[in-house]
Structures are given as C-alpha cells and as structure tokens.
Design a protein around this motif. Sequence first.
Motif, PDB file in Angstrom:
ATOM      1  N   VAL A  11     -23.704  11.811  15.940  1.00 60.21           N
ATOM      2  CA  VAL A  11     -22.458  12.494  15.606  1.00 60.21           C
ATOM      3  C   VAL A  11     -22.496  12.974  14.162  1.00 60.21           C
ATOM      4  CG1 VAL A  11     -19.961  12.194  15.345  1.00 60.21           C
ATOM      5  CG2 VAL A  11     -21.172  11.102  17.259  1.00 60.21           C
ATOM      6  N   GLY A  20     -12.854  17.678  13.341  1.00 57.89           N
ATOM      7  CA  GLY A  20     -12.559  17.947  14.748  1.00 57.89           C
ATOM      8  C   GLY A  20     -12.460  19.421  15.064  1.00 57.89           C
ATOM      9  N   ASP A  21     -13.213  20.254  14.315  1.00 60.36           N
ATOM     10  CA  ASP A  21     -13.080  21.695  14.503  1.00 60.36           C
ATOM     11  C   ASP A  21     -14.073  22.284  15.504  1.00 60.36           C
ATOM     12  OD1 ASP A  21     -15.220  21.131  12.907  1.00 60.36           O
ATOM     13  OD2 ASP A  21     -14.907  22.794  11.513  1.00 60.36           O
ATOM     14  N   THR A  22     -15.131  21.513  15.841  1.00 57.45           N
ATOM     15  CA  THR A  22     -16.077  21.993  16.852  1.00 57.45           C
ATOM     16  C   THR A  22     -16.414  20.830  17.775  1.00 57.45           C
ATOM     17  OG1 THR A  22     -18.042  21.445  15.552  1.00 57.45           O
ATOM     18  CG2 THR A  22     -17.110  23.650  15.248  1.00 57.45           C
ATOM     19  N   THR A  23     -17.077  21.165  18.852  1.00 60.97           N
ATOM     20  CA  THR A  23     -17.527  20.121  19.778  1.00 60.97           C
ATOM     21  C   THR A  23     -19.036  20.002  19.705  1.00 60.97           C
ATOM     22  OG1 THR A  23     -17.698  21.703  21.580  1.00 60.97           O
ATOM     23  CG2 THR A  23     -15.594  20.519  21.344  1.00 60.97           C
ATOM     24  N   GLY A  24     -19.566  18.949  20.282  1.00 60.79           N
ATOM     25  CA  GLY A  24     -21.021  18.770  20.311  1.00 60.79           C
ATOM     26  C   GLY A  24     -21.495  17.862  19.207  1.00 60.79           C
ATOM     27  N   SER A  25     -22.737  17.395  19.339  1.00 60.66           N
ATOM     28  CA  SER A  25     -23.317  16.472  18.375  1.00 60.66           C
ATOM     29  C   SER A  25     -24.274  17.216  17.458  1.00 60.66           C
ATOM     30  CB  SER A  25     -24.054  15.353  19.098  1.00 60.66           C
ATOM     31  OG  SER A  25     -25.103  15.899  19.879  1.00 60.66           O
ATOM     32  N   THR A  61     -17.931  16.888  11.189  1.00 61.68           N
ATOM     33  CA  THR A  61     -17.337  17.454  12.408  1.00 61.68           C
ATOM     34  C   THR A  61     -16.362  16.474  13.038  1.00 61.68           C
ATOM     35  OG1 THR A  61     -19.330  18.754  12.839  1.00 61.68           O
ATOM     36  CG2 THR A  61     -17.881  18.338  14.707  1.00 61.68           C
ATOM     37  N   ASP A  62     -16.738  15.184  12.979  1.00 64.94           N
ATOM     38  CA  ASP A  62     -15.871  14.154  13.556  1.00 64.94           C
ATOM     39  C   ASP A  62     -14.541  14.076  12.799  1.00 64.94           C
ATOM     40  OD1 ASP A  62     -15.397  11.977  15.381  1.00 64.94           O
ATOM     41  OD2 ASP A  62     -15.718  10.615  13.698  1.00 64.94           O
TER      42      ASP A  62
END
Length: 399
Positions: A226, A234-239, A230-231
């Motif tokens: 992760v 929380g603006d995009t998805t995926g790792s 990004t975590d």
Amino acid sequence: MTTIPGRFIEAHIIQAIPFANLNRDDTNAVKTVTWGGKERTRVSSQCWKRAMRLYLQTSLGQEAALRTRRLPEYLARHLEEHHGWPADLAERAGRHIVVASSVGGEAPKKKTDGEETGGTGEHWSTAAMVYIPSSAVPELAELAIQYREALENAKEPKDPAKFGRKDSVIPTGKVDEILRRRNGVINLFGRMLAQVDDAEVDGAVQVAHAFTTHATTTEIDYFSAVDDVTDIWGDTTGSAHMGQAEHSAGVLYRYIVLDLNDLHANLGGDLEATRELAAGLLKAALLSLPRAKKNSTAPHTIPHLAHLTVRTDRPVSYAGAFEKPVPADRHGGHSEPSVAALNEYAAAVQKLLGTSGCRYAAHATLSQEKIDALGERVESFDKLIEGALAGALDGREAA
C-alpha cells in the motif's frame, strides 16, 4: 595421536517449519524432491551447511572463513581503509597478488562495445573460488606492504588478459603459504583448493539434504504494498506494488554426521580443540536455520526432536523411515507421527544391525510420544551434546 573411541556422531532431527521458503532455486521457487512417489519440500545441504557455519562462527567466536572470488577487490579495500593506500595502488596490489598465486587471477572481461565487465563486476577476481580464514586478508596486505616499492614501480599491463604470474612482483610461494592457512571452520567443513599444493582439507562433516517427512504442495503468496500517501488521501485506488512468492510448510527430517577421526586429524591431534569444535558443530546443527526470506516469514523454530548417536563402525541414516510419506495424525499435524515413524524405524535398524556399533544414543524432544528406540531421554540439547561427546571421546558406554 589419541585414538577416538567413538568415530561418528550422528544427529537425526525432526523439525517443523511453518510457511517459509528457506532455500530457493534459480526461479525463486521452493526446492523439492520426489520420493516415495510424492513431492516433498527440500532444503539443500549446501544451504544448511552455510547456516551452520555462520551460527558456529557467531556462537563460538570462531574466526570467520571467507569463500570468495573477490579477493583482489577485498584486499584492495583493506589496503585503502586500514593502511591509507591510494585506490590505484591498492587495486594493483590485489591484482599482483592473485596472479602470483597458484590459483591465478582473471581480468575483467570486455563487452563487445568495449566496456569492461566481469563475472564479479569491473574488478579482477581469482580464477577459482578461494576459502581462507578472514585473517589471511590482513596477512596478504602485510605482504603487499613488503613489496610496496616494487608495486609502485611496476608497469601497467598493455593487455590485462595476458598479465600472468611472470609479470607479478610478488613471489608465488609467499602468497600460497597464506592461502594454505586454515581455521576451525575449514577444519570442520573442508576445503577444495586443488591449485595450491597442500591446501586441500578433507571435510569432517556430512550433511544430507533435508526433506519433509510427508507430501507437500507449494503455495503462491500474492501480495501488494500500500502507498501510504494514497492511503491517507484516498484519492486513487490500487496498490503501489504487486507481486507473488512461493512458499511451503512442513516437518523436515534432517541428518548430519560428524567424523571425529577426520576432525581430530585435521586439528593435528588436539583433543581439546576437537571437543570444542565438535560441541559447537552439534549445537549449530540443532539451532541454525537458513536465512532466506526470514524477514517476511520468521520461521525460527527449534527441533521437535533431536536424536544423537555415537557409532564406531559406520553412519546409519534413518531417511528410510520417511520413504512412505507420514500421514497427519487424527488431530492434524506431522510432528508426532514423524517422531513415531523415526522411533519405529530405529527399532527395526537395531534389530537388523544389533547395537554393538553404537556407543551412545539419546534424545531430547518436545514430543509426548512413547519413544523407546532412541536411547535415553535427556532434558536439554546441551545435555544431549554433552552426553554424545562423553560417549565418543571419553569412552563412556551408553546409558
């Protein structure tokens, strides 16, 4: 030289290893072997020997041994860091010393585009792997210091590939004398160095490839990493990263033999040194663990059972106990069924061979199984080792 009453000390070990990959092949896959018609997880003898060697060096404070082809590079760095030599002169010293030796040196290979590269990078290497005590490096450095003036005046080779022994300013005999040095680890595990006269050492330790006592299947562990930013946002998805790795789990049978006669001879008949090294080796056999993927699996178990014997005639592996894969017991798990299989097989071997060749037999275990063919039960690994050494070296009969 003192006669050793009990020549062979054997270690039979049952050890559970959880989800791990102690020894990978060239594709990062778990090493396996098919035996008794079933695939088993395998850990190579070379892999566990290295783990034993490193454990022994740490636990006994034994001087480390170096197995390397990068001796010129290592020596040059030593001269720079400990003696303040300029880098180019230190590199020249490393090169002259290896080409002077009977092992010989290899120049960096050239790519077709003219860039230099070699098997160990862009540096000279020895023509074959050398195995020397770590103290040999400062000794070689002192030799280089003796010949510093000659090294400073030596001409650079026009063609490195043709730079040979006749071009070195260091005498071959003085280099070879240092390469013949040995320490406790080399006396135990031996050394192949055919290029240097009288440098070979016959190993006193035999290690079998460890294998699971039962059939195993490998597991593919898919994983992702992760991205913390990004975590948080929380603006995009995926790792941020994805991958997969292969692991397995199971109960291993491990078998190690120490030839005390050979070790005693390698140590020049020093009985106390034989006892000390043998004790260290046995402890390393019981408690060492290969390090592959340790940070992601932490597989730091201890043996479920360790059985030591002292034999006068010949070693006897109990691997045959597991040719037929051991089934899990009714509660699950293979450790206790493996102990039962080992005990049953040992009883059958004793019936066939008799017990006259066995001077000592005992075991230490976490098992609750009834064990009647593996000698007396002792409360700790230390007492197990102490008893085996007494049986082998002091002539004490089995309890």
